[in-house]
Scaffold this active site. Sequence first.
Site, PDB file in Angstrom:
ATOM      1  N   HIS A 139     -10.660   3.511  -1.568  1.00 43.65           N
ATOM      2  CA  HIS A 139      -9.664   3.103  -0.573  1.00 43.65           C
ATOM      3  C   HIS A 139      -8.331   2.885  -1.269  1.00 43.65           C
ATOM      4  CE1 HIS A 139      -7.986   1.313   3.001  1.00 43.65           C
ATOM      5  NE2 HIS A 139      -7.692   0.201   2.334  1.00 43.65           N
ATOM      6  N   GLY A 154      -5.603  -2.011  -3.038  1.00 46.99           N
ATOM      7  CA  GLY A 154      -5.453  -3.377  -2.554  1.00 46.99           C
ATOM      8  C   GLY A 154      -6.175  -3.555  -1.238  1.00 46.99           C
ATOM      9  N   GLU A 155      -6.251  -4.797  -0.781  1.00 47.62           N
ATOM     10  CA  GLU A 155      -6.957  -5.089   0.462  1.00 47.62           C
ATOM     11  C   GLU A 155      -6.271  -4.436   1.653  1.00 47.62           C
ATOM     12  OE1 GLU A 155      -7.392  -9.256   0.962  1.00 47.62           O
ATOM     13  OE2 GLU A 155      -8.621  -9.537  -0.836  1.00 47.62           O
ATOM     14  N   SER A 156      -7.041  -4.198   2.688  1.00 46.95           N
ATOM     15  CA  SER A 156      -6.509  -3.584   3.903  1.00 46.95           C
ATOM     16  C   SER A 156      -5.398  -4.449   4.498  1.00 46.95           C
ATOM     17  CB  SER A 156      -7.644  -3.407   4.922  1.00 46.95           C
ATOM     18  OG  SER A 156      -7.168  -2.785   6.088  1.00 46.95           O
ATOM     19  N   GLY A 157      -4.263  -3.802   4.839  1.00 45.43           N
ATOM     20  CA  GLY A 157      -3.155  -4.515   5.467  1.00 45.43           C
ATOM     21  C   GLY A 157      -2.171  -5.146   4.508  1.00 45.43           C
ATOM     22  N   ILE A 158      -2.342  -4.933   3.200  1.00 49.89           N
ATOM     23  CA  ILE A 158      -1.462  -5.596   2.235  1.00 49.89           C
ATOM     24  C   ILE A 158      -0.121  -4.886   2.087  1.00 49.89           C
ATOM     25  CG2 ILE A 158      -2.134  -4.399   0.099  1.00 49.89           C
ATOM     26  CD1 ILE A 158      -2.327  -7.268  -1.157  1.00 49.89           C
ATOM     27  N   LYS A 160       0.108  -1.081   1.459  1.00 54.34           N
ATOM     28  CA  LYS A 160       0.033   0.169   0.679  1.00 54.34           C
ATOM     29  C   LYS A 160       0.721   1.325   1.394  1.00 54.34           C
ATOM     30  CE  LYS A 160      -4.464   0.149   0.580  1.00 54.34           C
ATOM     31  NZ  LYS A 160      -4.696  -1.083   1.333  1.00 54.34           N
ATOM     32  N   SER A 161       0.406   1.506   2.670  1.00 56.16           N
ATOM     33  CA  SER A 161       0.975   2.629   3.423  1.00 56.16           C
ATOM     34  C   SER A 161       2.479   2.479   3.608  1.00 56.16           C
ATOM     35  CB  SER A 161       0.288   2.746   4.791  1.00 56.16           C
ATOM     36  OG  SER A 161      -1.094   2.995   4.639  1.00 56.16           O
ATOM     37  N   ASP A 178      -5.081   6.086   2.655  1.00 55.94           N
ATOM     38  CA  ASP A 178      -6.314   5.432   3.114  1.00 55.94           C
ATOM     39  C   ASP A 178      -7.539   5.814   2.294  1.00 55.94           C
ATOM     40  OD1 ASP A 178      -7.600   3.588   4.918  1.00 55.94           O
ATOM     41  OD2 ASP A 178      -8.615   5.337   5.754  1.00 55.94           O
ATOM     42  N   GLU A 203      -1.314   5.956   8.214  1.00 52.86           N
ATOM     43  CA  GLU A 203      -1.524   4.989   9.296  1.00 52.86           C
ATOM     44  C   GLU A 203      -0.625   3.778   9.069  1.00 52.86           C
ATOM     45  OE1 GLU A 203      -4.730   1.677  10.856  1.00 52.86           O
ATOM     46  OE2 GLU A 203      -5.330   3.128   9.319  1.00 52.86           O
ATOM     47  N   ARG A 244       3.940 -11.193 -17.833  1.00 54.57           N
ATOM     48  CA  ARG A 244       5.381 -11.056 -17.672  1.00 54.57           C
ATOM     49  C   ARG A 244       6.012 -10.187 -18.766  1.00 54.57           C
ATOM     50  NH1 ARG A 244       7.971 -16.843 -16.251  1.00 54.57           N
ATOM     51  NH2 ARG A 244       9.732 -15.429 -15.872  1.00 54.57           N
TER      52      ARG A 244
END
Length: 314
Positions: A139, A154-158, A160-161, A178, A203, A244
């Site tokens: 993913h 990364g987690e869904s909705g973070i 990426k798209s 996706d 998406e 850093r």
Amino acid sequence: MASVKLEMIIEKMKLENLTPELDISKIKITQPDINRPALQMAGYFEHFEATRLQIIGFVEYTYMEGLPVARQREIFERILSCEIPAIVFCRELQPNELFKETAIAHGVPLLMSKKATSAFTAEIIRWLNVKLAPCISVHGVLVDIFGEGVLITGESGIGKSEAALELIRRGHRLVTDDAVEIRRVSDETLVGSAPDITKHFIELRGIGIVDVKTLYGVSSVKDTQSIDLVIRLEDWDKEKEYDRLGLEEEYTEYLGIKIVCHNIPIRPGRNLAIICESAAINHRQKKMGYNAAQELYRRVQESLTRRRDDDDED
């Protein structure tokens, strides 16, 4: 086990089918390597890799044509009675009638290429290595940034798209959103591509599906890309210590190959596209021999040394 239909090879390599009377719809290639049956023409069948695609070039062709008919019949029968998926004649060479009749009798397809033997061999091996390489699906989003393949996870909705869309607007190219199909094409190289069903689509939550190729043109998309860098997006954690300086590289592993990985904390106000762009440029710079973190460390060490020297003189 991964396989490629012979029909796909014929279409991809623009081969001519010399035995159209044979049904090739169920024939599949399962090995990326090929075999040139020169030794078999001479009668040596130890370690014969019959399950590979067989390639006949000018050397093999002239040798078999120079054999007496009785010897031809014996050798052709022995070779073609093996479970050979197909035989390709390069340089537009045509098999003689005895070879063709024996091949049809044993159900071995004969194909012909206009290309030189070495050129065809190199191309088919490279293509089969990609098609038959070990493959996993992860993913994420894969983008070509300044020639560097950057896999954003990364987690869904973070975001990426959204980061990928901004990168596309900045002139970079989308490979897939996706779902990323990752293939190990060599001991050092991973290649990512998109599943056919989602190719060139992104998406965006609240908007829906966006066709990147239609909106931004063919220059905004790419079918495949080697994966050079992984950027893992995560929610900002005040309790966590983030790197850093970047003196030591962190890695993640796919299909047994380690890839440099950056963990990027996300919070409002951070421009993900610029961060990804900078990470790609910095990674490219490191491959070219310059490491900004090491240069900073060297300057600090030199400054401390000068101070100690000045203190000793006082």
